[in-house]
Design a protein around this motif. Structure first.
Motif, short mmCIF file in Angstrom:
data_model
loop_
_atom_site.label_atom_id
_atom_site.label_comp_id
_atom_site.label_asym_id
_atom_site.label_seq_id
_atom_site.Cartn_x
_atom_site.Cartn_y
_atom_site.Cartn_z
N ARG A 269 -35.06 48.08 31.02
CA ARG A 269 -34.88 47.22 29.86
C ARG A 269 -36.01 46.21 29.76
O ARG A 269 -36.54 45.74 30.77
N LEU A 270 -36.36 45.88 28.52
CA LEU A 270 -37.38 44.87 28.30
C LEU A 270 -36.88 43.49 28.71
O LEU A 270 -37.64 42.68 29.25
N PHE A 271 -35.58 43.23 28.45
CA PHE A 271 -34.98 41.93 28.79
C PHE A 271 -33.83 42.16 29.78
O PHE A 271 -32.68 42.28 29.37
N PRO A 272 -34.12 42.27 31.08
CA PRO A 272 -33.03 42.51 32.05
C PRO A 272 -32.11 41.31 32.16
O PRO A 272 -32.53 40.16 32.07
N ALA A 273 -30.82 41.59 32.34
CA ALA A 273 -29.83 40.52 32.43
C ALA A 273 -29.00 40.60 33.70
O ALA A 273 -28.28 39.66 34.02
N SER A 274 -29.10 41.68 34.44
CA SER A 274 -28.20 41.89 35.57
C SER A 274 -28.44 40.92 36.71
O SER A 274 -27.54 40.65 37.51
N THR A 275 -29.67 40.34 36.82
CA THR A 275 -29.97 39.45 37.95
C THR A 275 -29.69 37.99 37.65
O THR A 275 -29.88 37.14 38.51
N LEU A 276 -29.27 37.66 36.43
CA LEU A 276 -29.01 36.26 36.09
C LEU A 276 -27.82 35.73 36.88
O LEU A 276 -26.78 36.38 36.96
N VAL A 284 -32.10 29.55 29.61
CA VAL A 284 -33.54 29.67 29.43
C VAL A 284 -33.91 31.08 28.99
O VAL A 284 -34.72 31.29 28.07
N ARG A 285 -33.32 32.10 29.65
CA ARG A 285 -33.66 33.48 29.32
C ARG A 285 -33.22 33.83 27.89
O ARG A 285 -33.99 34.42 27.13
N ALA A 286 -32.00 33.46 27.52
CA ALA A 286 -31.50 33.81 26.19
C ALA A 286 -32.34 33.17 25.10
O ALA A 286 -32.67 33.81 24.09
N LYS A 352 -27.12 26.53 24.20
CA LYS A 352 -26.20 26.60 25.33
C LYS A 352 -25.64 28.01 25.40
O LYS A 352 -25.51 28.70 24.39
N THR A 353 -25.32 28.46 26.61
CA THR A 353 -24.73 29.78 26.80
C THR A 353 -23.48 29.66 27.67
O THR A 353 -23.15 28.59 28.18
N ASN A 354 -22.78 30.78 27.77
CA ASN A 354 -21.64 30.89 28.67
C ASN A 354 -20.53 29.88 28.37
O ASN A 354 -19.81 29.44 29.27
N GLY A 355 -20.39 29.49 27.10
CA GLY A 355 -19.31 28.59 26.73
C GLY A 355 -19.59 27.13 27.00
O GLY A 355 -18.71 26.28 26.76
N ASN A 356 -20.75 26.78 27.50
CA ASN A 356 -21.06 25.37 27.77
C ASN A 356 -21.20 24.61 26.45
O ASN A 356 -21.84 25.10 25.51
N PRO A 357 -20.63 23.40 26.36
CA PRO A 357 -20.67 22.66 25.09
C PRO A 357 -22.00 21.97 24.88
O PRO A 357 -22.72 21.61 25.82
N HIS A 446 -24.85 42.22 26.83
CA HIS A 446 -24.68 42.41 28.27
C HIS A 446 -23.70 41.38 28.81
O HIS A 446 -23.72 40.21 28.42
N GLU A 447 -22.84 41.80 29.69
CA GLU A 447 -21.79 40.91 30.20
C GLU A 447 -22.33 39.71 30.95
O GLU A 447 -21.65 38.70 31.11
N ASN A 448 -23.59 39.79 31.40
CA ASN A 448 -24.17 38.70 32.19
C ASN A 448 -25.07 37.77 31.39
O ASN A 448 -25.62 36.83 31.94
N SER A 449 -25.20 38.02 30.07
CA SER A 449 -26.14 37.21 29.28
C SER A 449 -25.59 35.83 28.95
O SER A 449 -26.34 34.89 28.71
N GLY A 450 -24.27 35.68 28.89
CA GLY A 450 -23.66 34.42 28.50
C GLY A 450 -23.65 34.19 27.01
O GLY A 450 -23.33 33.10 26.54
N CYS A 451 -23.99 35.23 26.21
CA CYS A 451 -24.08 35.10 24.74
C CYS A 451 -22.95 35.87 24.06
O CYS A 451 -23.18 36.73 23.22
N HIS A 452 -21.73 35.58 24.45
CA HIS A 452 -20.60 36.39 24.00
C HIS A 452 -19.82 35.78 22.85
O HIS A 452 -18.75 36.26 22.49
#
Length: 684
Positions: A269-276, A284-286, A352-357, A446-452
């Protein structure tokens, strides 16, 4: 404004030349859409040529002066928005006419709250105009922006046409080949057969028919095995006319078989997310991934910034930016800059990602920095969903500053929706851009991106559910209003997700009374929640037989999704029941089917499993009651989880609506009407 009134835009404080015009309406039944259009007129009151007519098949001007932004969800349902840049208009253009029309010349009189608004580039409302006398008209000129003595003005017009889009456009010098004349017997296939370009390509003529392309890119290679169209003749058989039939969307080519030896191999993948691992890494990545793709894929960059007042121009994006702010420099997550004709538009980005306000003080600092430096906007980006009249974070605006800064919000769910619409349904102009969009979409999902997207019902959720269980929740409890707001956010996100998958308009239906304010409507819904423990919503999905009703009964712990199927106008009741059951061949066996009658009382009902061998059980006994339709319902347990995370209630609602559409709604054909034969039942 009153009908016929006019006002100078400079007197309203609109000095940027860039404006966003909104057209909105509501339907008591939740049904019906209208399409917006813009016409550029010269001194003679006519278009210079057909390219001056902007509508759904021709939404963007090459010079960036006009862009149809599409629909945006609002408190009353949805609003079609148009961005105009008066500074980019050619000097030969004296007027911009803002109009809307309905398909098949359906009347605007079925709508309520027909309204035009005009905002400046910072989002500040400058004026509004309501049309209250709509009756049989199928098209309306809402208003016009015109040039007088070197000054731009707006006039509220409100002129209706019974002749639809064709009659309106013809008045301004456009020769329209109107799709509204397509024989209704052809049904949806009729629209596919007349798919054409805004320049007037005729799908029945191979010389002018558009070449279907895969979603991988309009300029990319055709799928293997696709025949090439015949060469165009040297001269056209006759004058070309603007076709108002909607463009055809072609399905993508079947993906090639994978070269992997087994399923354990994952494509690079161009933008890997599994190692976050940490929230900071995800943020920062998103941000970097999104901003880089926005700069490289113009279609996405324009989609995400045009509504915020950005011009159509060269876009550059930046991260790791340091800006002075007193003794402590500030580091926004990103900066977006757009340049056009020597002018720059700049927006600071806080994500912000992963539900952070989002933090109010941090956003306030960026607003102050933007105002001092002459930037145009601050864009916040998070999993939260913004509601009209209810900002994500409160900020103070210094009215003494002449320069105004717009504060805008994007949900990660909205970003995903726009990427889906482009890559899966509309296409982009470059195959490499299509690949970038596909990589972005894979990253966001991706489940690890935090952008759900929206994934927290808020602090009031657990106390309200407990209060419903032990019957201690009473009217006036402010926590009930907070739950209603969270419910609205959830429904909006469900609409975005389903719309992105289907490629059609999906929007919540808000049945508001004329003049009702947002706070009063939410208070009424909160009182209903306190009384009966239910959260209710309706969702309108374009090209379906009716609205999908979603009811979360928190007292019983049940979630009901349902739709009403109207009875045909002709035929026999037993034939209706058999035809309905045939269409539900792929539906779950536990689907509840209820017969609706004009008597008002409950009709026969049963599960699909029991009705499949005996559709006649749906007929009322005695044959005295007239059948008006059938209600189809799926019931799912909400569960007893008291957490406020996505793992409970939010996933239940999203999954239930998706399942109800895919297994039930998608297989329902409209009932036959007089003079129109029944369509073939869709295959499961």
């Amino acid at each position: 404004m009153a009908k016929g009134a006019n006002i100078g835009l400079a007197a309203l404080g609109g000095d940027s030349g860039s404006y966003v015009i909104g057209l909105s309406w509501t339907s008591p039944t939740g049904e019906g859409e209208a399409d917006v259009s813009v016409l550029l007129l010269g001194p003679d009151g006519k278009v210079r040529d057909d390219e001056d007519f902007y509508f759904y098949n021709h939404p963007v001007a090459a010079d960036g002066s006009v862009e149809l932004l599409g629909q945006t969800l609002t408190e009353s349902g949805s609003e079609d928005r148009i961005r105009v840049d008066l500074a980019a208009l050619p000097p030969q253009v004296d007027r911009l006419v803002i109009a809307a029309s309905r398909h098949l010349r359906q009347p605007f009189g079925h709508f309520e709250g027909i309204r035009l608004t005009l905002d400046d580039s910072s989002g500040e409302r400058l004026l509004g105009f309501s049309i209250t006398d709509a009756r049989s008209e199928s098209a309306f000129v809402f208003g016009e922006v015109y040039r007088r003595a070197g000054e731009w003005k707006f006039r509220a017009i409100g002129q209706g046409y019974d002749s639809g889009l064709a009659g309106l456009a013809t008045d301004y010098g456009i020769d329209v080949d109107d799709d509204e004349g397509v024989d209704d017997v052809a049904g949806d296939e009729g629209h596919e057969q007349v798919a054409a370009t805004a320049a007037g390509a005729d799908a029945s003529d191979p010389a002018t028919a558009p070449v279907p392309t895969s979603k991988a890119g309009a300029d990319g290679p055709l799928p293997a095995g696709t025949p090439h169209p015949p060469a165009a003749p040297a001269a056209s058989a006759g004058p070309r006319r603007v076709r108002t039939a909607r463009k055809k969307v072609t399905l993508p080519a079947v993906p090639k078989p994978s070269l992997a030896e087994n399923d354990s191999w994952h494509g690079a993948r161009l933008f890997p997310a599994s190692t976050l691992k940490s929230d900071r890494e995800r943020e920062v990545r998103a941000t970097s991934v999104l901003l880089s793709v926005m700069a490289q894929v113009p279609e996405l960059g324009r989609r995400l910034t045009a509504g915020f007042g950005a011009p159509a121009g060269r876009m550059e994006t930046f991260t790791e930016v340091v800006l002075p702010h007193g003794e402590t420099p500030r580091r926004p997550d990103g900066v977006i800059r757009v340049e056009r004709a020597g002018k720059r538009w700049t927006a600071l980005v806080e994500s912000k990602t992963n539900g952070n306000p989002l933090r109010a003080q941090q956003v306030q600092d960026y607003m102050d920095i933007a105002a001092r430096r002459g930037y145009e906007a601050v864009i916040t980006l998070s999993n939260d969903v913004a509601l009209d009249g209810h900002p994500i974070v409160p900020v103070k605006i210094d009215g003494r500053r002449k320069h105004k800064v717009g504060l805008w919000h994007l949900s990660w769910a909205e970003v995903t929706y726009q990427a889906q619409m482009l890559i899966r349904h509309e296409g982009v102009a470059n195959p490499a851009h299509a690949w970038l969009l596909q990589e972005l979409l894979h990253y966001l999902q991706h489940e690890n991106s935090g952008c759900h997207g929206f994934q927290n019902m808020g602090a009031a959720w657990v106390p309200v559910r407990n209060g419903i269980d032990d019957e201690t929740l009473v009217r006036g409890d402010e926590r009930a209003v907070q739950v209603v707001e969270s419910w609205e956010k959830l429904v909006r996100q469900v609409c975005l997700g389903l719309g992105g998958e289907l490629g059609v308009k999906v929007a919540p239906v808000q049945r508001t009374r004329r003049g009702e304010v947002v706070g009063a409507r939410r208070a009424a819904l909160a009182e209903q929640l306190c009384d009966d423990g239910r959260l209710c919503a309706e969702i309108r999905i374009e090209d379906t037989i009716g609205n999908v009703s979603v009811v979360a009964d928190l007292k019983l712990g049940k979630l009901r999704t349902s739709i009403e199927y109207p009875a045909p106008e002709e035929g026999y009741p037993l034939s209706w029941a058999k035809r309905l059951v045939r269409q539900l061949a792929a539906a779950p066996a536990d689907l509840h089917v209820e017969t609706l009658t004009d008597g008002g009382g409950p009709g026969p009902r049963g599960t699909l499993e029991r009705l499949r061998p005996e559709p006649g059980d749906l007929l009322p006994k005695g044959g005295t009651a007239r059948i008006t339709g059938f209600r189809l319902t799926l019931v799912k347990s909400v569960g007893t989880t008291r957490g406020n995370a996505e793992s409970g209630f939010i996933r239940t609602v999203d999954g239930a609506v998706q399942r109800f559409h895919s297994t039930v709604v998608a297989h329902l054909d409209p009932p036959p009407r007089r003079g129109r034969p029944a369509a073939a039942t869709k295959s499961p």
